[in-house]
Enzyme design. Structure first.
Site, PDB file in Angstrom:
ATOM      1  N   GLU A 194      -8.944  -2.837   1.187  1.00 26.11           N
ATOM      2  CA  GLU A 194      -8.001  -2.862   0.457  1.00 26.11           C
ATOM      3  C   GLU A 194      -7.376  -5.315   0.854  1.00 26.11           C
ATOM      4  O   GLU A 194      -7.817  -5.556   2.120  1.00 26.11           O
ATOM      5  CB  GLU A 194      -6.299  -2.236   0.665  1.00 26.11           C
ATOM      6  N   LYS A 222       3.895   4.760   8.370  1.00 27.25           N
ATOM      7  CA  LYS A 222       4.935   4.582   9.408  1.00 27.25           C
ATOM      8  C   LYS A 222       6.869   4.742   9.609  1.00 27.25           C
ATOM      9  O   LYS A 222       6.916   5.132   8.285  1.00 27.25           O
ATOM     10  CB  LYS A 222       5.483   3.016   8.853  1.00 27.25           C
TER      11      LYS A 222
HETATM   12  N1  PSU Z   1       1.480  -0.482   5.053  1.00 30.14           N
HETATM   13  C1  PSU Z   1       0.793  -1.261   6.170  1.00 30.14           C
HETATM   14  N2  PSU Z   1       0.616  -2.799   5.241  1.00 30.14           N
HETATM   15  C2  PSU Z   1       0.721  -2.904   4.670  1.00 30.14           C
HETATM   16  C3  PSU Z   1       1.372  -2.312   3.494  1.00 30.14           C
HETATM   17  C4  PSU Z   1       1.416  -0.879   4.075  1.00 30.14           C
HETATM   18  O1  PSU Z   1       0.898  -1.274   7.314  1.00 30.14           O
HETATM   19  O2  PSU Z   1      -0.205  -3.977   3.941  1.00 30.14           O
HETATM   20  C5  PSU Z   1       0.836  -2.607   1.916  1.00 30.14           C
HETATM   21  C6  PSU Z   1      -0.400  -1.556   1.330  1.00 30.14           C
HETATM   22  O3  PSU Z   1      -0.962  -2.299   0.733  1.00 30.14           O
HETATM   23  C7  PSU Z   1       0.448  -0.281   0.953  1.00 30.14           C
HETATM   24  C8  PSU Z   1       1.999  -1.298   0.683  1.00 30.14           C
HETATM   25  O4  PSU Z   1      -0.424  -0.321   0.330  1.00 30.14           O
HETATM   26  O5  PSU Z   1       2.003  -2.080   1.472  1.00 30.14           O
HETATM   27  C9  PSU Z   1       2.705  -0.449  -0.057  1.00 30.14           C
HETATM   28  O6  PSU Z   1       3.680  -0.952  -0.671  1.00 30.14           O
HETATM   29  P1  PSU Z   1       4.818  -0.512  -1.908  1.00 30.14           P
HETATM   30  O7  PSU Z   1       5.747   0.078  -0.772  1.00 30.14           O
HETATM   31  O8  PSU Z   1       5.786  -1.328  -2.009  1.00 30.14           O
HETATM   32  O9  PSU Z   1       3.856   0.132  -2.180  1.00 30.14           O
END
Ligand code: PSU
Ligand code: MN
Length: 306
Positions: free
Chosen positions: A25, A159
């Site tokens: 990603e 997390k």
């Molecule tokens: N968790 C991490 N680093 C990240 C992300 C999540 O430790 O960069 C990013 C990933 O791209 C994940 C996104 O898909 O955050 C999720 O965002 P949201 O909670 O807005 O869906």
């Protein structure tokens, strides 16, 4: 559909010759880590995948195209520009139509990998059900994508900025298997364990590959979470990181952070409050995931080619 996809030479060749490919990603580059560590890590992760016998395909939206495999210049643009949008499922059509830069989240990367026929995807952590979601309804689109798109995501668990228990319940409802790689417990990103068990344990890449093959041959649509714990020597102290996450969460509340800004805000705060220690752990775990994910991709491709 093909008009929207553009492949790097390396990925194109891999697709043509049936080589194992690992999708990566780009939100983690643009919004998950600071410059220049983000770009350095992205390149190192790609190299680890090559060293383990697979081809990396970092995915992003650039020039009205879904790029499958990025050049060093493109990685630099994603890692060091102010105008890169965090791109999840809902954002893809607009960003493509208006030719704006987009860094794909787990959800969007799964969509693009699927369009390219790539089944194995490595990242750091997935989005999930946020704490307090019973009021905010903040549930990551990553979970819905895991419910419907045939791509396996190798990550270091969820997390504890998230409600890990509710995230597991959501995945169970949607029929998404959560597999512990050499562990019985769901890892919590910075730490090797959480209070939650995984659904299944797999001790080697072949078992994971065989499971994915069975799932998709049976048309059991959707992804899988392969949770690979951070190495012992890279893990953070649990009470230390728990305390920091609590503080980051209250700051997010106090500042009224909502929507797509929540996760990047929390990651940035955690880094600040740990004086960069969380970033070191984050880099270590994603490299470890890259090694394991490449092995899974190779095992999966060997099964396909047999
Ligand atoms: N968790 C991490 N680093 C990240 C992300 C999540 O430790 O960069 C990013 C990933 O791209 C994940 C996104 O898909 O955050 C999720 O965002 P949201 O909670 O807005 O869906
Ligand atoms: Mn959200």
């Amino acid at each position: 559909m093909k008009q929207y996809l553009s492949y790097s030479t390396e990925v194109k060749e891999a697709l043509e010759t049936g080589k194992a490919i690992v999708a990566l990603e780009s939100t983690i580059i643009s919004h998950g880590m600071p410059y220049p560590q983000n770009v350095i890590t992205a390149k190192e992760v790609e190299q680890i995948i090559r060293d383990h016998g697979a081809v990396p395909a970092t995915i992003a939206i650039l020039d009205g195209q879904i790029k499958i495999g990025l050049s060093d210049e493109e990685l630099e643009v994603l890692g060091n520009s102010k105008d890169v949008a965090k791109a999840s499922r809902r954002d893809l059509p607009y960003l493509l139509a208006t030719k704006q830069k987009g860094a794909t989240t787990v959800a969007a990367t799964m969509i693009c990998a699927d369009l390219a026929g790539i089944r194995i995807f490595v990242t750091g952590g997935i989005g999930g059900v946020h704490r307090g979601a019973e009021n905010t309804m903040d549930i990551s689109a990553d979970l819905e994508e895991l419910a419907k798109t045939n791509v396996a995501v190798i990550c270091a668990g969820a997390k504890s900025i998230l409600d890990i228990g509710l995230t597991m319940e959501y995945l169970e409802t949607k029929g998404v298997p959560v597999v512990g790689y050499q562990t019985d417990f769901l890892p919590a990103f910075y730490t090797r364990t959480s209070p939650f068990s995984v659904n299944f344990r797999a001790d080697d890449a072949q078992t994971v590959a065989a499971m994915l093959k069975a799932k998709w041959e049976l048309n059991l649509t959707g992804g899988a979470v392969i949770a690979n714990p951070i190495r012992e020597e890279d893990a953070m102290d649990e009470s230390f990181i728990t305390d920091i996450i609590e503080r980051a969460l209250s700051e997010a509340n106090e500042n009224g952070i909502v929507g797509k800004n929540v996760t990047p805000f929390l990651l940035g705060k955690v880094k600040e409050l740990t004086e960069g220690k969380s970033l070191v752990a984050n880099i270590a775990l994603i490299k470890h995931n890259a090694a394991v994910g490449a092995e899974i991709a190779v095992a999966f491709q060997n099964d396909l080619n047999r």
